[in-house]
Design an enzyme around this catalytic site. Structure first.
Site, short mmCIF file in Angstrom:
data_model
loop_
_atom_site.label_atom_id
_atom_site.label_comp_id
_atom_site.label_asym_id
_atom_site.label_seq_id
_atom_site.Cartn_x
_atom_site.Cartn_y
_atom_site.Cartn_z
N ARG A 70 0.84 -1.19 0.00
CA ARG A 70 0.00 0.00 0.00
C ARG A 70 0.89 1.25 0.00
NH1 ARG A 70 -1.86 0.91 4.33
NH2 ARG A 70 -1.20 -0.90 5.54
N TYR A 198 -1.46 -3.63 -6.72
CA TYR A 198 -1.18 -4.40 -5.51
C TYR A 198 -2.23 -4.25 -4.41
CZ TYR A 198 1.85 -7.32 -2.73
OH TYR A 198 2.36 -8.39 -2.06
N GLY A 200 -4.24 -3.72 -1.19
CA GLY A 200 -5.17 -2.67 -0.77
C GLY A 200 -5.23 -1.48 -1.71
N LYS A 207 -9.62 -2.39 1.65
CA LYS A 207 -9.36 -1.21 2.49
C LYS A 207 -10.14 0.02 2.01
CE LYS A 207 -7.09 -3.62 5.24
NZ LYS A 207 -5.75 -4.03 5.32
N HIS A 227 -10.62 -2.25 11.43
CA HIS A 227 -9.52 -3.09 10.95
C HIS A 227 -9.29 -4.21 11.98
CE1 HIS A 227 -5.03 -3.18 9.43
NE2 HIS A 227 -5.76 -4.07 8.82
N SER A 249 -1.36 -3.36 10.34
CA SER A 249 -0.99 -4.27 9.26
C SER A 249 0.25 -5.07 9.64
CB SER A 249 -0.72 -3.47 7.99
OG SER A 249 -1.87 -2.72 7.67
N ALA A 250 0.21 -6.35 9.33
CA ALA A 250 1.32 -7.28 9.59
C ALA A 250 1.70 -7.35 11.07
CB ALA A 250 2.54 -6.94 8.73
N CYS A 251 0.68 -7.28 11.94
CA CYS A 251 0.92 -7.38 13.39
C CYS A 251 0.16 -8.54 14.02
CB CYS A 251 0.58 -6.07 14.07
SG CYS A 251 1.78 -4.78 13.70
N ASP A 278 -9.38 -9.59 9.00
CA ASP A 278 -8.82 -8.27 8.68
C ASP A 278 -9.81 -7.13 8.89
OD1 ASP A 278 -6.39 -6.93 7.68
OD2 ASP A 278 -7.63 -6.33 5.99
N ASN A 365 6.41 -8.32 2.18
CA ASN A 365 4.96 -8.13 2.10
C ASN A 365 4.35 -9.08 1.06
OD1 ASN A 365 2.49 -6.88 2.87
ND2 ASN A 365 2.57 -5.55 1.06
N ARG A 367 2.21 -12.18 -0.28
CA ARG A 367 0.88 -12.52 0.25
C ARG A 367 0.32 -13.76 -0.42
NH1 ARG A 367 -1.59 -8.75 4.19
NH2 ARG A 367 0.03 -7.18 4.43
N ASP A 493 -0.04 -19.86 21.61
CA ASP A 493 -0.03 -19.55 23.04
C ASP A 493 -0.76 -18.24 23.36
OD1 ASP A 493 1.40 -21.77 24.28
OD2 ASP A 493 3.06 -21.16 22.98
P1 GTP Z 1 -2.32 -7.58 7.55
O1 GTP Z 1 -2.85 -8.62 6.62
O2 GTP Z 1 -1.23 -6.76 6.93
O3 GTP Z 1 -3.37 -6.71 8.11
O4 GTP Z 1 -1.52 -8.36 8.74
P2 GTP Z 1 -2.02 -9.18 10.03
O5 GTP Z 1 -2.33 -8.25 11.13
O6 GTP Z 1 -3.08 -10.13 9.64
O7 GTP Z 1 -0.69 -9.97 10.45
P3 GTP Z 1 -0.33 -11.52 10.32
O8 GTP Z 1 -1.17 -12.39 11.19
O9 GTP Z 1 -0.27 -11.88 8.89
O10 GTP Z 1 1.14 -11.52 10.92
C1 GTP Z 1 2.16 -10.69 10.41
C2 GTP Z 1 3.50 -11.22 10.80
O11 GTP Z 1 3.61 -11.28 12.23
C3 GTP Z 1 3.77 -12.64 10.29
O12 GTP Z 1 5.09 -12.73 9.85
C4 GTP Z 1 3.52 -13.50 11.50
O13 GTP Z 1 4.29 -14.68 11.46
C5 GTP Z 1 3.95 -12.58 12.67
N1 GTP Z 1 3.17 -12.89 13.90
C6 GTP Z 1 1.84 -13.08 14.00
N2 GTP Z 1 1.47 -13.39 15.27
C7 GTP Z 1 2.61 -13.37 16.00
C8 GTP Z 1 2.90 -13.62 17.39
O14 GTP Z 1 2.03 -13.90 18.20
N3 GTP Z 1 4.21 -13.50 17.77
C9 GTP Z 1 5.20 -13.18 16.88
N4 GTP Z 1 6.44 -13.10 17.33
N5 GTP Z 1 4.96 -12.96 15.57
C10 GTP Z 1 3.69 -13.05 15.13
C1 SPV Z 2 -2.97 -4.39 5.34
O1 SPV Z 2 -1.99 -3.75 4.91
O2 SPV Z 2 -3.51 -4.11 6.45
C2 SPV Z 2 -3.48 -5.54 4.58
C3 SPV Z 2 -2.94 -5.79 3.23
O3 SPV Z 2 -4.36 -6.22 5.06
S1 SPV Z 2 -3.64 -4.76 2.01
O4 SPV Z 2 -4.75 -5.47 1.42
O5 SPV Z 2 -2.61 -4.49 1.01
O6 SPV Z 2 -4.12 -3.53 2.61
MN MN Z 3 -4.90 -5.52 7.19
#
Ligand code: GTP
Ligand code: SPV
Ligand code: MN
Length: 581
Positions: A70, A198, A200, A207, A227, A249-251, A278, A365, A367, A493
Site C-alpha cells: 500500500r 497491488y 489494498g 481497504k 480493521h 498491518s502485519a501485526c 482483517d 509483504n 501474500r 499460546d
Molecule cells: P495484515 O494482513 O497486513 O493486516 O496483517 P495481520 O495483522 O493479519 O498480520 P499476520 O497475522 O499476517 O502476521 C504478520 C507477521 O507477524 C507474520 O510474519 C507472523 O508470522 C507474525 N506474527 C503473528 N502473530 C505473532 C505472534 O504472536 N508473535 C510473533 N512473534 N509474531 C507473530
Molecule cells: C494491510 O496492509 O492491512 C493488509 C494488506 O491487510 S492490504 O490489502 O494491502 O491492505
Molecule cells: Mn490488514
C-alpha cells in the site's frame, strides 16, 4: 451483457468511453469465467503455474518490483471540506482530484478489457452487507476479488434490487509510482485508483471500500467499520465467545484469527473458530450488545512467517486454489517464503536465481489469496446475517518495550482512550521505513475515512447506546528481551491471554489496578504445558516512569486533532495523568 440498473449501465458506458477500453466484460463469478481468466493470465505471464502435484490450482503472480505494498502517501480522502478528512488523511479538493484522475484515466484502457466486477461485502443475504462495483483493467484483480468477496451474479442481483452501490474505478496504468493515486470520495461513495496493481491499492472492496468509505458511512448510520479480526473461542463446556481484535498491518490478525490451541488446551476441548481476519463491521443489536460481520470472503494474508509451528491452519489451506503474490519458489516450483521451512529456494520473488545477497527470497509483504471457506477453523457462524455477538474488543501493536502482554481498560470510555493511543512499529505492509514506532489509533491510521477526532467521538457515542458493551483490552505479543528476541511465545499460546480476557468478561478472575489499566494478578495467565516459562514479570510489569513519558506523547498526539478531540477523551487522559503523578 448489461444490467437492469440504468445508472450502472450508464456509468460503465461512460467509463469505458473515457478510458477507451477495447472490450467490456461483465463478471458473473462463475468457475468457467475464472478458468478463462487464469488461462489468459498464464499466457500473458501475469500468472505462473505452481507445482501441480503439491499445489493444484495454485498460481504465482510477480508484481512490478516498485509496486509491492500500500502507498499511504499517495492515498487521499477527498471530502468537500478539508477539515472533515482530518490530519490523519491526505486531502485533495474533490474537483481537483477528479480533474487529475480524469487525466490519468483518459485512454488508459486502449487495447485492454474493462472488467465489471459486482461484489457484496458481507453475507449475501445480510441486511448489514454493502455492495459495490469495481471497474478494472486487471484480470489479476478480478481473480483476487473473486476469492476475497462475494463476486458476480448474486451481488449484481442485490445491487439491482437495492439500486445503490459503491463505485470503484481502477487501472494499473503504467505502474509508474509517479503517476499513482488512490482517491476516495466518501460523499459520492466512490473510489478511483490508478497506477498500482497491488493489494489494498487495487482490490477496492478491501481497504478502500470496507474501511475508508464504510467507516465514513458507518459514522452517519450508527455503526463501526474496523480493521479487526473476528474469532470465536470455544471453551471445554462448548460455549463460544467472540472477540474482535484490531492490530496494525502485519501485526498478527490473520494468525490470531485461526490459532491452534496449545496441546494442554486442545486436550481439554478448547477450540478456535475463524470468522474474519482483517475487517469487521460492528452493529449495535436490539439487546444492547455489539454484533460483528466479516465483510470479506477470503484472505489476503502475509506469507512470511507462516509455518507449520506458527500457523498450521493457514498452511493447510494453501496447497490448493490459492494465488501467491511475490513469494519465492523452490527447485520443484513450490511456493516458498522465509519462515515456511528449512528448504533453500531456487528463485526469489523477482524471478532471479536466489542469492541471499539480494535480501529475502520472498518479499516481506508477499501474500497469499485464498477463500475463507478453505480454512479448517472456518466458523459455522461466519455467514450469519445478524453477525456474531462480541464479548471483548482487543487493541494490539508491536511494541518492543513498555506495553504489557495484556491490560484491561476500566470501561468503554477508557477503552476508547486505550485504542486511540495505540502505537506500533511500522511494517512492510506499506511502503516506507519499517520498525518505526508510530501512533496508529485503533489500527486505523491508514484506513479511517474521516477526522480522527470525529471518529473517537463516534466510538464514545456508540458505546453509550450499548447496554451490554464488550470489555476493551490492549495486548502486545512483541515485547523483546535484551538480546532482541520476543519474550512471549505468541501464536497458539496467545490463547492463554484470550482465556484471561474472556474470564475477565465473565467476572471470574482478579486483576490488579494500575493508573493505566488492569493487569492480570500474579499467576493470572495460565502457563500450563509451556516448556520454557517466559519472563512474566517483564511482560506484566507496570513501568511508572515509562508511562509518564508515554502519556505525554499521547497528549501531544491527541492535540494534533484539536479542535475536534472529544471532551470525554481529554477527561479520560487527565484521569490517567493525575493517577500517574
Ligand atoms: P495484515 O494482513 O497486513 O493486516 O496483517 P495481520 O495483522 O493479519 O498480520 P499476520 O497475522 O499476517 O502476521 C504478520 C507477521 O507477524 C507474520 O510474519 C507472523 O508470522 C507474525 N506474527 C503473528 N502473530 C505473532 C505472534 O504472536 N508473535 C510473533 N512473534 N509474531 C507473530
Ligand atoms: C494491510 O496492509 O492491512 C493488509 C494488506 O491487510 S492490504 O490489502 O494491502 O491492505
Ligand atoms: Mn490488514
Amino acid at each position: 451483457m448489461t444490467s437492469k440498473l440504468s445508472a450502472l449501465n450508464e456509468w460503465v458506458d461512460q467509463v469505458s468511453a473515457h478510458c477507451r477500453a477495447s472490450q467490456v466484460h461483465w463478471c458473473d463469478g462463475s468457475e468457467a469465467e475464472n478458468q478463462r481468466l487464469i488461462d489468459q493470465m498464464l499466457e500473458t505471464g501475469d500468472l505462473l503455474r505452481l507445482n501441480e502435484q503439491t499445489h493444484p490450482d495454485c498460481y504465482l503472480h510477480r508484481s512490478d518490483p516498485k509496486d509491492v505494498a500500500r502507498v499511504e502517501h499517495l492515498t487521499f480522502v477527498c471530502t468537500s471540506n478539508k477539515e472533515d478528512a482530518g490530519p490523519n488523511n491526505n486531502w485533495m479538493d474533490p474537483a481537483e482530484a477528479h480533474a487529475l484522475m480524469n487525466g490519468l484515466f483518459a485512454g488508459c484502457m486502449e487495447g485492454r478489457t474493462l472488467y465489471v466486477v459486482p461484489y457484496c461485502m458481507g453475507p449475501i443475504d445480510s441486511p448489514l452487507s454493502r455492495c459495490g462495483v469495481e471497474l478494472t483493467d486487471s484480470p489479476y484483480v478480478v481473480a483476487n476479488m473473486r476469492l476475497m468477496t462475494r463476486m458476480g451474479q448474486p451481488a449484481l442481483a442485490r445491487i439491482e434490487r437495492e439500486g445503490q452501490f459503491v463505485k470503484g474505478l481502477h487501472s494499473t496504468g503504467e505502474l509508474d509510482p509517479e503517476r499513482r493515486y488512490i482517491m476516495h470520495f466518501p460523499e459520492e461513495l466512490s473510489i478511483q485508483s490508478f497506477g498500482s496493481g497491488y493489494g489494498g491499492n487495487a482490490l477496492l472492496g478491501k481497504k478502500c471500500h470496507a474501511l475508508r468509505i464504510a467507516s465514513y458511512q458507518a459514522r452517519s448510520e450508527g455503526w463501526l467499520a474496523e480493521h479487526m479480526l473476528i474469532v470465536g473461542i470455544e471453551n471445554p463446556a462448548g460455549e463460544v465467545r467472540y472477540v474482535a481484535a484490531a492490530f496494525p498491518s502485519a501485526c498478527g490478525k490473520t494468525n490470531l484469527a485461526m490459532l491452534i490451541p496449545p496441546e494442554a488446551y486442545r486436550e481439554k476441548g478448547w477450540k478456535v473458530w475463524t470468522v474474519g481476519d482483517d475487517i469487521c463491521w460492528l452493529h449495535p443489536g436490539e439487546d444492547g450488545r455489539l454484533y460483528a460481520i466479516n465483510p470479506e470472503a477470503g484472505f489476503f494474508g502475509v506469507a512470511p512467517g507462516t509455518g507449520a509451528k506458527t500457523n498450521p491452519n493457514a498452511l493447510a489451506m494453501l496447497d490448493r486454489e490459492a494465488i501467491f503474490t511475490n513469494v519465492a519458489t523452490t527447485e520443484d516450483n513450490q511456493p516458498w517464503w522465509e519462515g515456511l521451512d528449512e528448504r533453500v529456494p531456487a528463485t526469489d520473488w523477482r524471478g532471479r536465481d536466489f542469492d541471499p545477497k539480494n535480501g529475502p527470497a520472498a518479499h516481506p509483504n508477499s501474500r497469499f489469496t485464498v477463500s475463507i471457506k478453505r480454512c479448517p477453523s472456518y466458523s459455522d457462524q461466519a455467514e450469519s446475517p445478524a453477525g456474531v455477538p462480541i464479548d471483548a474488543i482487543v487493541f494490539g501493536g508491536r511494541r518492543a518495550t513498555l506495553a504489557p502482554l495484556v491490560m484491561e481498560a476500566r470501561d468503554w470510555q477508557h477503552g476508547v482512550l486505550v485504542g486511540g493511543a495505540m502505537a506500533s512499529e511500522t511494517t512492510a505492509a506499506a511502503t516506507g521505513q519499517v520498525g518505526v514506532v508510530r501512533r496508529d489509533p485503533m489500527a486505523m491510521k491508514p484506513f479511517c475515512g474521516y477526522h480522527f477526532g470525529d471518529y473517537w467521538g463516534h466510538w464514545l457515542a456508540l458505546g453509550e447506546k450499548l447496554t451490554q458493551p464488550p470489555k476493551i483490552f490492549q495486548v502486545n505479543w512483541f515485547r523483546r528481551d535484551a538480546d532482541g528476541g520476543f519474550i512471549w511465545p505468541g501464536f497458539g499460546d496467545n490463547l492463554r491471554v484470550l482465556e484471561w480476557i474472556l474470564a475477565r468478561c465473565r467476572g471470574e478472575v482478579e486483576a490488579a489496578e494500575t493508573p493505566v489499566g488492569l493487569l492480570p494478578a500474579d499467576g493470572g495467565i495460565n502457563l500450563e504445558g509451556l516448556t520454557e516459562v517466559p519472563d512474566m514479570e517483564t511482560l506484566l510489569a507496570f513501568d511508572q516512569a515509562g508511562w509518564r513519558e508515554e502519556i505525554q506523547a499521547i497528549e501531544a498526539f491527541l492535540a494534533e486533532f484539536e479542535p475536534r478531540v472529544p471532551q470525554a477523551l481529554k477527561a479520560e487522559l487527565e484521569r490517567v495523568k493525575s493517577a500517574l503523578h
